[in-house]
Scaffold this motif. Structure first.
Motif, PDB file in Angstrom:
ATOM      1  N   UNK A   1       0.809  -1.212   0.000  1.00  0.00           N
ATOM      2  CA  UNK A   1       0.000   0.000   0.000  1.00  0.00           C
ATOM      3  C   UNK A   1       0.843   1.263   0.000  1.00  0.00           C
ATOM      4  N   UNK A   2       2.133   1.134  -0.193  1.00  0.00           N
ATOM      5  CA  UNK A   2       3.028   2.286  -0.119  1.00  0.00           C
ATOM      6  C   UNK A   2       2.756   3.333  -1.168  1.00  0.00           C
ATOM      7  N   UNK A   3       2.369   2.895  -2.383  1.00  0.00           N
ATOM      8  CA  UNK A   3       2.134   3.829  -3.464  1.00  0.00           C
ATOM      9  C   UNK A   3       0.654   3.895  -3.829  1.00  0.00           C
ATOM     10  N   UNK A   4      -0.216   3.528  -2.904  1.00  0.00           N
ATOM     11  CA  UNK A   4      -1.650   3.547  -3.178  1.00  0.00           C
ATOM     12  C   UNK A   4      -2.153   4.966  -3.414  1.00  0.00           C
ATOM     13  N   UNK A   5      -1.451   5.957  -2.890  1.00  0.00           N
ATOM     14  CA  UNK A   5      -1.907   7.334  -3.064  1.00  0.00           C
ATOM     15  C   UNK A   5      -1.765   7.797  -4.513  1.00  0.00           C
ATOM     16  N   UNK A   6      -0.916   7.098  -5.297  1.00  0.00           N
ATOM     17  CA  UNK A   6      -0.718   7.496  -6.683  1.00  0.00           C
ATOM     18  C   UNK A   6      -1.701   6.831  -7.636  1.00  0.00           C
ATOM     19  N   UNK A   7      -2.406   5.817  -7.167  1.00  0.00           N
ATOM     20  CA  UNK A   7      -3.372   5.143  -8.027  1.00  0.00           C
ATOM     21  C   UNK A   7      -4.682   5.914  -8.011  1.00  0.00           C
ATOM     22  N   UNK A   8      -5.294   5.965  -9.175  1.00  0.00           N
ATOM     23  CA  UNK A   8      -6.609   6.612  -9.244  1.00  0.00           C
ATOM     24  C   UNK A   8      -7.669   5.662  -8.705  1.00  0.00           C
ATOM     25  N   UNK A   9      -8.639   6.199  -8.027  1.00  0.00           N
ATOM     26  CA  UNK A   9      -9.698   5.378  -7.463  1.00  0.00           C
ATOM     27  C   UNK A   9     -10.538   4.794  -8.582  1.00  0.00           C
ATOM     28  N   UNK A  10     -10.686   3.481  -8.581  1.00  0.00           N
ATOM     29  CA  UNK A  10     -11.529   2.824  -9.567  1.00  0.00           C
ATOM     30  C   UNK A  10     -10.888   2.630 -10.926  1.00  0.00           C
ATOM     31  N   UNK A  11      -9.686   3.062 -11.149  1.00  0.00           N
ATOM     32  CA  UNK A  11      -9.047   2.919 -12.456  1.00  0.00           C
ATOM     33  C   UNK A  11      -8.434   1.533 -12.558  1.00  0.00           C
ATOM     34  N   UNK A  12      -8.679   0.883 -13.681  1.00  0.00           N
ATOM     35  CA  UNK A  12      -8.127  -0.445 -13.900  1.00  0.00           C
ATOM     36  C   UNK A  12      -6.690  -0.333 -14.393  1.00  0.00           C
ATOM     37  N   UNK A  13      -5.912  -1.334 -14.070  1.00  0.00           N
ATOM     38  CA  UNK A  13      -4.531  -1.351 -14.516  1.00  0.00           C
ATOM     39  C   UNK A  13      -4.463  -1.644 -16.010  1.00  0.00           C
ATOM     40  N   UNK A  14      -3.539  -1.007 -16.708  1.00  0.00           N
ATOM     41  CA  UNK A  14      -3.390  -1.237 -18.139  1.00  0.00           C
ATOM     42  C   UNK A  14      -2.562  -2.471 -18.441  1.00  0.00           C
ATOM     43  N   UNK A  15      -1.820  -2.953 -17.475  1.00  0.00           N
ATOM     44  CA  UNK A  15      -0.997  -4.134 -17.666  1.00  0.00           C
ATOM     45  C   UNK A  15      -1.406  -5.198 -16.668  1.00  0.00           C
ATOM     46  N   UNK A  16      -1.312  -6.472 -17.062  1.00  0.00           N
ATOM     47  CA  UNK A  16      -1.664  -7.525 -16.096  1.00  0.00           C
ATOM     48  C   UNK A  16      -0.642  -7.580 -14.973  1.00  0.00           C
ATOM     49  N   UNK A  17      -1.125  -7.847 -13.804  1.00  0.00           N
ATOM     50  CA  UNK A  17      -0.251  -7.889 -12.639  1.00  0.00           C
ATOM     51  C   UNK A  17      -0.276  -9.280 -12.043  1.00  0.00           C
ATOM     52  N   UNK A  18       0.819  -9.654 -11.413  1.00  0.00           N
ATOM     53  CA  UNK A  18       0.922 -10.981 -10.817  1.00  0.00           C
ATOM     54  C   UNK A  18      -0.029 -11.144  -9.639  1.00  0.00           C
ATOM     55  N   UNK A  19      -0.272 -10.073  -8.890  1.00  0.00           N
ATOM     56  CA  UNK A  19      -1.152 -10.212  -7.733  1.00  0.00           C
ATOM     57  C   UNK A  19      -2.631 -10.062  -8.099  1.00  0.00           C
ATOM     58  N   UNK A  20      -2.938  -9.898  -9.405  1.00  0.00           N
ATOM     59  CA  UNK A  20      -4.329  -9.779  -9.823  1.00  0.00           C
ATOM     60  C   UNK A  20      -4.985 -11.142  -9.986  1.00  0.00           C
ATOM     61  N   UNK A  21      -4.202 -12.215 -10.048  1.00  0.00           N
ATOM     62  CA  UNK A  21      -4.762 -13.553 -10.197  1.00  0.00           C
ATOM     63  C   UNK A  21      -5.411 -13.986  -8.893  1.00  0.00           C
ATOM     64  N   UNK A  22      -6.544 -14.670  -8.983  1.00  0.00           N
ATOM     65  CA  UNK A  22      -7.180 -15.162  -7.760  1.00  0.00           C
ATOM     66  C   UNK A  22      -6.309 -16.210  -7.089  1.00  0.00           C
ATOM     67  N   UNK A  23      -6.297 -16.193  -5.777  1.00  0.00           N
ATOM     68  CA  UNK A  23      -5.407 -17.069  -5.027  1.00  0.00           C
ATOM     69  C   UNK A  23      -5.883 -18.515  -5.026  1.00  0.00           C
ATOM     70  N   UNK A  24      -7.155 -18.777  -5.198  1.00  0.00           N
ATOM     71  CA  UNK A  24      -7.684 -20.129  -5.126  1.00  0.00           C
ATOM     72  C   UNK A  24      -7.476 -20.945  -6.378  1.00  0.00           C
ATOM     73  N   UNK A  25      -6.976 -20.382  -7.451  1.00  0.00           N
ATOM     74  CA  UNK A  25      -6.872 -21.088  -8.721  1.00  0.00           C
ATOM     75  C   UNK A  25      -5.433 -21.490  -9.031  1.00  0.00           C
ATOM     76  N   UNK A  26      -4.744 -22.046  -8.074  1.00  0.00           N
ATOM     77  CA  UNK A  26      -3.357 -22.436  -8.272  1.00  0.00           C
ATOM     78  C   UNK A  26      -3.276 -23.659  -9.179  1.00  0.00           C
ATOM     79  N   UNK A  27      -4.263 -24.528  -9.190  1.00  0.00           N
ATOM     80  CA  UNK A  27      -4.243 -25.739  -9.992  1.00  0.00           C
ATOM     81  C   UNK A  27      -4.367 -25.492 -11.484  1.00  0.00           C
ATOM     82  N   UNK A  28      -4.701 -24.311 -11.923  1.00  0.00           N
ATOM     83  CA  UNK A  28      -4.876 -24.017 -13.338  1.00  0.00           C
ATOM     84  C   UNK A  28      -3.567 -23.805 -14.080  1.00  0.00           C
TER      85      UNK A  28
END
Length: 97
Positions: A60-87
């Motif tokens: 959360x260190x740089x959360x102040x720089x993110x716009x509220x509600x704006x989606x990321x333009x690039x895929x992020x590693x932490x965007x994957x759901x944690x329960x789907x490791x078997x996929x």
């Protein structure tokens, strides 16, 4: 006459600098005394002595720089759901001998 005014001005600036340095030293001594009092009280009561820290979660260190509600333009590693490791199919498990 300009020499005397220049000399008085330099003395005034020197005095102002000394007053500022002395005030910083006083503030430092007060903060140090408060910290030592706190550390002494913690040792007296048997608690661990902890430093003054600013707690901040690394994610959360740089959360102040993110716009509220704006989606990321690039895929992020932490965007994957944690329960789907078997996929994951492109990684083969390492065999231990």
């Amino acid at each position: 006459m300009p020499t005397i005014l220049s000399f008085v001005f330099r003395l005034f600036l020197l005095a102002a600098g000394l007053v500022f340095a002395a005030s910083l030293a006083v503030v430092f001594v007060i903060v140090l005394a408060l910290w030592l009092l706190r550390a002494g009280w913690a040792r007296l009561t048997g608690r661990p002595v902890m430093p003054f820290v600013m707690r901040m979660h690394p994610r959360n260190g740089f959360a102040m720089y993110r716009r509220a509600g704006a989606a990321s333009r690039t895929p992020r590693a932490d965007a994957a759901p944690l329960g789907r490791v078997g996929d994951v199919t492109d990684v083969e498990p390492k065999q231990r001998f």
